[in-house]
Design a protein around this motif. Structure first.
Motif, mmCIF file in Angstrom:
data_model
loop_
_atom_site.group_PDB
_atom_site.id
_atom_site.type_symbol
_atom_site.label_atom_id
_atom_site.label_comp_id
_atom_site.label_asym_id
_atom_site.label_seq_id
_atom_site.Cartn_x
_atom_site.Cartn_y
_atom_site.Cartn_z
ATOM 1 N N LEU A 163 -8.860 -0.132 -2.605
ATOM 2 C CA LEU A 163 -9.224 -1.528 -3.158
ATOM 3 C C LEU A 163 -8.908 -1.352 -4.753
ATOM 4 C CD1 LEU A 163 -12.749 -2.523 -1.635
ATOM 5 C CD2 LEU A 163 -10.681 -3.369 -1.340
ATOM 6 N N ALA A 164 -8.803 -0.267 -5.047
ATOM 7 C CA ALA A 164 -8.173 -0.042 -6.479
ATOM 8 C C ALA A 164 -6.671 -0.022 -6.543
ATOM 9 C CB ALA A 164 -9.068 1.114 -7.165
ATOM 10 N N LEU A 165 -6.173 0.799 -5.685
ATOM 11 C CA LEU A 165 -4.708 1.001 -5.565
ATOM 12 C C LEU A 165 -3.921 -0.185 -5.393
ATOM 13 C CD1 LEU A 165 -2.255 2.906 -5.546
ATOM 14 C CD2 LEU A 165 -2.587 3.576 -2.999
ATOM 15 N N VAL A 166 -4.270 -1.092 -4.560
ATOM 16 C CA VAL A 166 -3.530 -2.285 -4.289
ATOM 17 C C VAL A 166 -3.384 -3.082 -5.539
ATOM 18 C CG1 VAL A 166 -3.408 -4.496 -3.310
ATOM 19 C CG2 VAL A 166 -4.026 -2.717 -1.925
ATOM 20 N N PRO A 167 -4.381 -3.728 -6.286
ATOM 21 C CA PRO A 167 -4.189 -4.345 -7.804
ATOM 22 C C PRO A 167 -3.379 -3.544 -8.579
ATOM 23 C CG PRO A 167 -6.605 -3.780 -7.359
ATOM 24 C CD PRO A 167 -5.692 -3.532 -6.060
ATOM 25 N N PHE A 168 -3.493 -2.263 -8.672
ATOM 26 C CA PHE A 168 -2.732 -1.336 -9.615
ATOM 27 C C PHE A 168 -1.117 -1.397 -9.299
ATOM 28 C CE2 PHE A 168 -0.585 2.783 -10.035
ATOM 29 C CZ PHE A 168 -0.788 3.048 -11.333
ATOM 30 N N LEU A 169 -0.947 -1.486 -8.080
ATOM 31 C CA LEU A 169 0.629 -1.488 -7.371
ATOM 32 C C LEU A 169 1.177 -2.985 -7.886
ATOM 33 C CD1 LEU A 169 0.325 0.416 -4.098
ATOM 34 C CD2 LEU A 169 1.210 1.271 -6.530
ATOM 35 N N ILE A 170 0.248 -4.080 -7.631
ATOM 36 C CA ILE A 170 0.828 -5.230 -7.791
ATOM 37 C C ILE A 170 1.046 -5.534 -9.263
ATOM 38 C CG2 ILE A 170 -0.069 -7.784 -7.812
ATOM 39 C CD1 ILE A 170 -1.411 -6.865 -5.099
ATOM 40 N N ASP A 171 -0.182 -5.068 -10.169
ATOM 41 C CA ASP A 171 0.051 -5.074 -11.702
ATOM 42 C C ASP A 171 1.371 -4.590 -12.466
ATOM 43 O OD1 ASP A 171 -1.292 -6.279 -14.012
ATOM 44 O OD2 ASP A 171 -1.721 -4.290 -14.550
ATOM 45 N N ARG A 172 1.918 -3.600 -11.703
ATOM 46 C CA ARG A 172 2.959 -2.669 -12.278
ATOM 47 C C ARG A 172 4.247 -3.073 -11.371
ATOM 48 N NH1 ARG A 172 -1.615 -1.114 -13.464
ATOM 49 N NH2 ARG A 172 -1.865 0.397 -15.045
ATOM 50 N N SER A 173 4.129 -3.793 -10.591
ATOM 51 C CA SER A 173 5.281 -4.605 -9.724
ATOM 52 C C SER A 173 6.255 -2.901 -9.032
ATOM 53 C CB SER A 173 6.313 -5.077 -10.702
ATOM 54 O OG SER A 173 5.774 -6.188 -11.291
ATOM 55 N N ARG A 174 6.631 -2.060 -9.881
ATOM 56 C CA ARG A 174 7.478 -0.882 -9.336
ATOM 57 C C ARG A 174 6.878 0.538 -9.832
ATOM 58 N NH1 ARG A 174 12.334 0.226 -7.225
ATOM 59 N NH2 ARG A 174 12.731 -2.026 -7.085
ATOM 60 N N VAL A 175 6.193 1.416 -9.273
ATOM 61 C CA VAL A 175 5.500 2.716 -9.924
ATOM 62 C C VAL A 175 5.993 3.625 -8.992
ATOM 63 C CG1 VAL A 175 3.502 2.206 -8.604
ATOM 64 C CG2 VAL A 175 3.488 3.420 -10.574
ATOM 65 N N SER A 176 5.898 4.860 -9.564
ATOM 66 C CA SER A 176 6.528 5.955 -8.874
ATOM 67 C C SER A 176 5.322 6.502 -7.998
ATOM 68 C CB SER A 176 7.161 7.056 -9.643
ATOM 69 O OG SER A 176 6.199 7.657 -10.498
ATOM 70 N N VAL A 177 5.666 7.240 -7.083
ATOM 71 C CA VAL A 177 4.355 8.133 -6.447
ATOM 72 C C VAL A 177 3.576 9.104 -7.362
ATOM 73 C CG1 VAL A 177 3.868 9.591 -4.650
ATOM 74 C CG2 VAL A 177 5.157 7.644 -4.129
ATOM 75 N N ALA A 178 4.703 9.755 -8.219
ATOM 76 C CA ALA A 178 3.773 10.671 -9.043
ATOM 77 C C ALA A 178 2.890 10.051 -9.825
ATOM 78 C CB ALA A 178 5.132 11.406 -9.823
ATOM 79 N N ASP A 179 3.465 8.848 -10.567
ATOM 80 C CA ASP A 179 2.732 7.967 -11.599
ATOM 81 C C ASP A 179 1.230 7.660 -11.128
ATOM 82 O OD1 ASP A 179 4.426 8.432 -13.445
ATOM 83 O OD2 ASP A 179 5.635 6.798 -13.601
ATOM 84 N N ALA A 180 1.667 7.392 -9.741
ATOM 85 C CA ALA A 180 0.274 6.644 -9.172
ATOM 86 C C ALA A 180 -0.690 7.778 -8.892
ATOM 87 C CB ALA A 180 0.659 5.970 -7.910
ATOM 88 N N ALA A 181 -0.198 9.037 -8.559
ATOM 89 C CA ALA A 181 -0.788 9.870 -8.339
ATOM 90 C C ALA A 181 -1.759 10.614 -9.487
ATOM 91 C CB ALA A 181 -0.271 11.184 -7.703
ATOM 92 N N ARG A 182 -0.778 10.588 -10.731
ATOM 93 C CA ARG A 182 -1.449 10.712 -12.083
ATOM 94 C C ARG A 182 -2.574 9.835 -12.390
ATOM 95 N NH1 ARG A 182 3.834 12.707 -13.124
ATOM 96 N NH2 ARG A 182 4.347 10.547 -14.169
ATOM 97 N N HIS A 183 -2.262 8.678 -12.191
ATOM 98 C CA HIS A 183 -3.318 7.717 -12.595
ATOM 99 C C HIS A 183 -4.818 7.855 -11.980
ATOM 100 C CE1 HIS A 183 -4.705 3.595 -14.109
ATOM 101 N NE2 HIS A 183 -5.151 3.537 -13.064
#
Length: 325
Positions: free
Chosen positions: A15-35
């Motif tokens: 539930l937290a990951l979906v809006p995070f991805l939508i908000d940034r349009s394009r994000v690397s797997v590594a950046d998402a893992a760090r976040h």
């Protein structure tokens, strides 16, 4: 290495990951893992789950448009996450570009006020508004002015309980040096006002900040005024006030609430009212704020002052037309 997600946290994480991805349009797997302080592998697993999630259609079956979808080429070849189809979220109302631009302008103004220390949060909100609008908002910028520094100085005086000295231009255009004990700073619409005990008038007076200059905080502590009670309303009538008769579009009558307008003759289209203003020049501000819906009727000096002011403004535009032509 980050600890793996526990089973009970997986739903919260998604539930937290979906809006995070939508908000940034394009994000690397590594950046998402760090976040999210997790591993890239957990992010990849979660993205696969998202791609199989959605809302069933009217047939209670999952069709293609009922599921989230991602750019699989970017995901598999470049380790980047791009959601290309959103479920339900796409149907939620969005601000128009004009609405978003107006809100961003308001936030820019707020970020410039001395009390708004956490400007990073405001900047983040402005960025979200820009990304969430139906189209790209127009670029806006709110320039700071002298009022900002004056406001900060006055607030220092209020918090430190020290008197203020400043030059003030009143509604009649007269300038004089004032010494006051500041009591309260307030705003009305776009303007800021200081309510203070004026040593010259020996009474409470209201001062507009944009009419103040050479503002200094003195070393003199404010005096005790035990008998002073600030009224609830910002503006108070005075014996020196001028009564002016106006014709106002009936639909715009609520806009005169701050002037305590007294109805003389109510009509379906136009209502005649009387208002009290500090000086005839105060009408310029009232007329400017209600273009096309208010007409000054009486007294004649008020009509003449407003007409002269309007003609001077129109002449400036005529000059511009001649230059551009």
């Amino acid at each position: 290495m980050a600890a793996p997600l526990r089973a009970q946290d997986k739903l919260t994480f998604l539930l937290a990951l979906v809006p995070f991805l939508i908000d940034r349009s394009r994000v690397s797997v590594a950046d998402a893992a760090r976040h999210f302080s997790t591993t890239p592998e957990h992010i990849r697993q979660a993205v696969t789950v998202i791609a199989m999630s959605g809302v069933p259609g009217s047939t209670n079956a999952y069709l293609h448009n009922d599921l989230f979808d991602i750019d699989w080429d970017s995901f598999e070849q470049h380790d980047e996450i791009v959601i290309v189809h959103q479920v339900a979220i796409d149907d939620s109302p969005r601000f128009s570009s004009r609405e978003a631009a107006a809100l961003i302008a308001g936030l820019q103004y707020l970020s410039g006020l001395p009390e708004n220390i956490d400007r990073d949060s405001i900047a983040s909100l402005m960025a979200k508004l820009a990304r969430g609008a139906s189209s790209t908002p127009s670029a806006v910028a709110i320039a700071g002015g002298d009022v900002d520094s004056t406001l900060a100085t006055i607030r220092d005086a209020v918090s430190g309980s020290h008197s203020l000295e400043f030059d003030y231009v009143n509604a009649r255009g007269e300038s004089e040096r004032r010494v006051v004990d500041p009591l309260r700073v307030e705003s009305a619409d776009r303007d800021w006002y200081l309510r203070a005990w004026c040593h010259r008038r020996e009474a409470v007076r209201t001062f507009r900040l944009d009419r103040m200059s050479e503002v200094l905080v003195s070393d003199v502590p404010v005096a005790d005024h035990p008998d002073v009670t600030l009224p609830d309303t910002l503006f108070q009538n005075s014996a020196d006030d001028l009564t002016v008769t106006l014709d106002v579009a009936s639909s715009a009558l609520p806009l005169l609430a701050d002037y305590r307008a007294r109805i003389e003759d109510a009509g379906a289209e136009v209502t005649r009212v009387s208002v009290r203003v500090a000086h005839v020049h105060s009408l310029k501000r009232l007329v400017a704020g209600l273009p096309g819906v208010v007409r000054v009727i009486d007294p004649l000096e008020a009509r003449a002052a407003v007409a002269e002011w309007a003609e001077a403004g129109a002449a400036l535009y005529e000059g511009d037309d001649q230059v551009s032509g």
